[in-house]
Design a protein around this motif. Structure first.
Motif, PDB file in Angstrom:
ATOM      1  N   VAL A 133       0.847  -1.197   0.000  1.00  0.00           N
ATOM      2  CA  VAL A 133       0.000   0.000   0.000  1.00  0.00           C
ATOM      3  C   VAL A 133       0.878   1.241   0.000  1.00  0.00           C
ATOM      4  CG1 VAL A 133      -1.606   1.377   1.397  1.00  0.00           C
ATOM      5  CG2 VAL A 133      -2.050  -1.061   1.038  1.00  0.00           C
ATOM      6  N   GLN A 134       1.871   1.277   0.891  1.00  0.00           N
ATOM      7  CA  GLN A 134       2.764   2.438   0.977  1.00  0.00           C
ATOM      8  C   GLN A 134       3.551   2.618  -0.320  1.00  0.00           C
ATOM      9  OE1 GLN A 134       2.552   4.742   3.310  1.00  0.00           O
ATOM     10  NE2 GLN A 134       0.928   3.446   4.150  1.00  0.00           N
ATOM     11  N   LEU A 135       4.020   1.525  -0.897  1.00  0.00           N
ATOM     12  CA  LEU A 135       4.753   1.593  -2.159  1.00  0.00           C
ATOM     13  C   LEU A 135       3.873   2.167  -3.270  1.00  0.00           C
ATOM     14  CD1 LEU A 135       7.343   0.883  -3.763  1.00  0.00           C
ATOM     15  CD2 LEU A 135       6.318  -1.350  -4.185  1.00  0.00           C
ATOM     16  N   ARG A 136       2.640   1.699  -3.367  1.00  0.00           N
ATOM     17  CA  ARG A 136       1.721   2.192  -4.407  1.00  0.00           C
ATOM     18  C   ARG A 136       1.389   3.660  -4.199  1.00  0.00           C
ATOM     19  NH1 ARG A 136       0.073  -2.278  -7.684  1.00  0.00           N
ATOM     20  NH2 ARG A 136       1.877  -3.587  -7.341  1.00  0.00           N
ATOM     21  N   LEU A 137       1.210   4.069  -2.963  1.00  0.00           N
ATOM     22  CA  LEU A 137       0.930   5.481  -2.697  1.00  0.00           C
ATOM     23  C   LEU A 137       2.121   6.347  -3.081  1.00  0.00           C
ATOM     24  CD1 LEU A 137      -1.001   5.314   0.685  1.00  0.00           C
ATOM     25  CD2 LEU A 137      -1.934   5.777  -1.589  1.00  0.00           C
ATOM     26  N   GLN A 138       3.340   5.875  -2.783  1.00  0.00           N
ATOM     27  CA  GLN A 138       4.533   6.612  -3.183  1.00  0.00           C
ATOM     28  C   GLN A 138       4.616   6.724  -4.704  1.00  0.00           C
ATOM     29  OE1 GLN A 138       7.799   4.566  -1.346  1.00  0.00           O
ATOM     30  NE2 GLN A 138       7.295   5.302   0.704  1.00  0.00           N
ATOM     31  N   GLN A 139       4.304   5.614  -5.395  1.00  0.00           N
ATOM     32  CA  GLN A 139       4.318   5.634  -6.859  1.00  0.00           C
ATOM     33  C   GLN A 139       3.264   6.602  -7.393  1.00  0.00           C
ATOM     34  OE1 GLN A 139       3.704   1.475  -7.664  1.00  0.00           O
ATOM     35  NE2 GLN A 139       5.898   1.017  -7.671  1.00  0.00           N
ATOM     36  N   LEU A 141       2.115   9.278  -5.941  1.00  0.00           N
ATOM     37  CA  LEU A 141       2.509  10.662  -5.684  1.00  0.00           C
ATOM     38  C   LEU A 141       3.779  11.081  -6.412  1.00  0.00           C
ATOM     39  CD1 LEU A 141       1.784  10.858  -1.864  1.00  0.00           C
ATOM     40  CD2 LEU A 141       0.440  11.874  -3.712  1.00  0.00           C
ATOM     41  N   ALA A 142       4.584  10.112  -6.836  1.00  0.00           N
ATOM     42  CA  ALA A 142       5.869  10.422  -7.472  1.00  0.00           C
ATOM     43  C   ALA A 142       5.676  11.296  -8.699  1.00  0.00           C
ATOM     44  CB  ALA A 142       6.589   9.131  -7.860  1.00  0.00           C
ATOM     45  N   GLY A 143       6.436  12.362  -8.729  1.00  0.00           N
ATOM     46  CA  GLY A 143       6.410  13.243  -9.891  1.00  0.00           C
ATOM     47  C   GLY A 143       5.158  14.078  -9.993  1.00  0.00           C
ATOM     48  N   ARG A 144       4.386  14.136  -8.921  1.00  0.00           N
ATOM     49  CA  ARG A 144       3.156  14.941  -8.933  1.00  0.00           C
ATOM     50  C   ARG A 144       3.205  15.929  -7.766  1.00  0.00           C
ATOM     51  NH1 ARG A 144      -1.310  10.220  -9.946  1.00  0.00           N
ATOM     52  NH2 ARG A 144      -0.495   9.550 -11.936  1.00  0.00           N
ATOM     53  N   PRO A 145       3.989  16.967  -7.902  1.00  0.00           N
ATOM     54  CA  PRO A 145       4.134  17.909  -6.785  1.00  0.00           C
ATOM     55  C   PRO A 145       2.809  18.556  -6.387  1.00  0.00           C
ATOM     56  CG  PRO A 145       5.305  18.692  -8.737  1.00  0.00           C
ATOM     57  CD  PRO A 145       4.778  17.330  -9.050  1.00  0.00           C
ATOM     58  N   GLU A 148       1.313  16.209  -3.801  1.00  0.00           N
ATOM     59  CA  GLU A 148       2.056  15.971  -2.570  1.00  0.00           C
ATOM     60  C   GLU A 148       1.580  16.864  -1.431  1.00  0.00           C
ATOM     61  OE1 GLU A 148       6.241  16.030  -3.338  1.00  0.00           O
ATOM     62  OE2 GLU A 148       6.059  14.485  -4.860  1.00  0.00           O
ATOM     63  N   SER A 149       1.171  18.082  -1.751  1.00  0.00           N
ATOM     64  CA  SER A 149       0.738  18.982  -0.691  1.00  0.00           C
ATOM     65  C   SER A 149      -0.701  18.687  -0.263  1.00  0.00           C
ATOM     66  CB  SER A 149       0.862  20.436  -1.158  1.00  0.00           C
ATOM     67  OG  SER A 149       0.034  20.637  -2.293  1.00  0.00           O
ATOM     68  N   LYS A 150      -1.448  18.014  -1.109  1.00  0.00           N
ATOM     69  CA  LYS A 150      -2.825  17.655  -0.770  1.00  0.00           C
ATOM     70  C   LYS A 150      -2.827  16.359   0.033  1.00  0.00           C
ATOM     71  CE  LYS A 150      -5.884  17.869  -4.106  1.00  0.00           C
ATOM     72  NZ  LYS A 150      -6.495  17.700  -5.424  1.00  0.00           N
ATOM     73  N   SER A 151      -3.875  16.179   0.785  1.00  0.00           N
ATOM     74  CA  SER A 151      -4.016  14.909   1.498  1.00  0.00           C
ATOM     75  C   SER A 151      -4.508  13.864   0.512  1.00  0.00           C
ATOM     76  CB  SER A 151      -4.999  15.058   2.654  1.00  0.00           C
ATOM     77  OG  SER A 151      -6.303  15.231   2.149  1.00  0.00           O
ATOM     78  N   LEU A 152      -4.515  12.635   0.928  1.00  0.00           N
ATOM     79  CA  LEU A 152      -4.964  11.539   0.071  1.00  0.00           C
ATOM     80  C   LEU A 152      -6.431  11.209   0.342  1.00  0.00           C
ATOM     81  CD1 LEU A 152      -1.824   9.265   0.315  1.00  0.00           C
ATOM     82  CD2 LEU A 152      -2.570  10.603  -1.653  1.00  0.00           C
TER      83      LEU A 152
END
Length: 186
Positions: A133-139, A141-145, A148-152
């Protein structure tokens, strides 16, 4: 390979290292294609030999999911399902009819995989699931600044966990089948 433009070498010390990297990439691609061929063959054999009863309600639910996924994909491309139907001169019932065999196969495989996972105790741990789950969330968010500032809060975490759980169990079932199958070369 011929002459290589200088920008091709920027991540490699020599042209030979670039060629070696390309060769490794080709070999990896061939290996992945063979693994996918084996997965498809195993899937076909498992489905063809399955005797698990197949409730029509599960097939209908799978068709609903497939329609929702198709709608989401269309919306990502700026098109609605209604617009698709107008352009293609199709109706929802036409798609469901076209997709029915695929839905039946997916439901059969899901039922067989669930039963096999249960019998062979091929579950996953909470830690394995949370790691993915954490890996997918990082993927995600990656490259989407901008994200990143918004919550999920827009992400349906229950659906993410459920889908990943199914995927991970399915992968364990395929690994189990691979280790217990007799594979013939294509």
């Amino acid at each position: 390979v011929g002459e290589l433009p200088p920008e091709s070498l920027k991540n490699f010390d020599t042209p030979e290292k670039l060629r070696e990297s390309i060769k490794e990439g080709i070999m990896l691609e061939k290996k992945e294609r063979e693994e996918e061929r084996i997965r498809i063959e195993l899937l076909k054999q498992v489905i063809d030999t399955s005797t698990i009863p197949l409730p029509d309600s599960l097939v209908e639910r799978q068709l609903d999911r497939m329609t929702q996924d198709f709608d989401r994909d269309l919306r990502a491309r700026g098109l609605s399902l209604d617009e698709y139907f107008k352009q293609s001169k199709k109706e929802a019932k036409d798609l469901r009819k076209e997709w029915r065999d695929q839905a039946i196969s997916q439901v059969k495989m899901s039922l067989v995989a669930d039963q096999l996972a249960s019998v062979e105790k091929l579950g996953i741990t909470d830690e394995e699931l949370e790691e993915q789950v954490q890996l997918r969330l990082q993927q995600y968010l990656a490259g989407r600044p901008d994200l990143e500032s918004k919550s999920l809060e827009d992400v349906d975490m229950h659906a993410v966990r459920s889908n990943l759980h199914s995927l991970l169990v399915s992968n364990k079932v395929f690994e189990f089948l691979l280790t217990h199958a007799t594979i013939e070369e294509a």
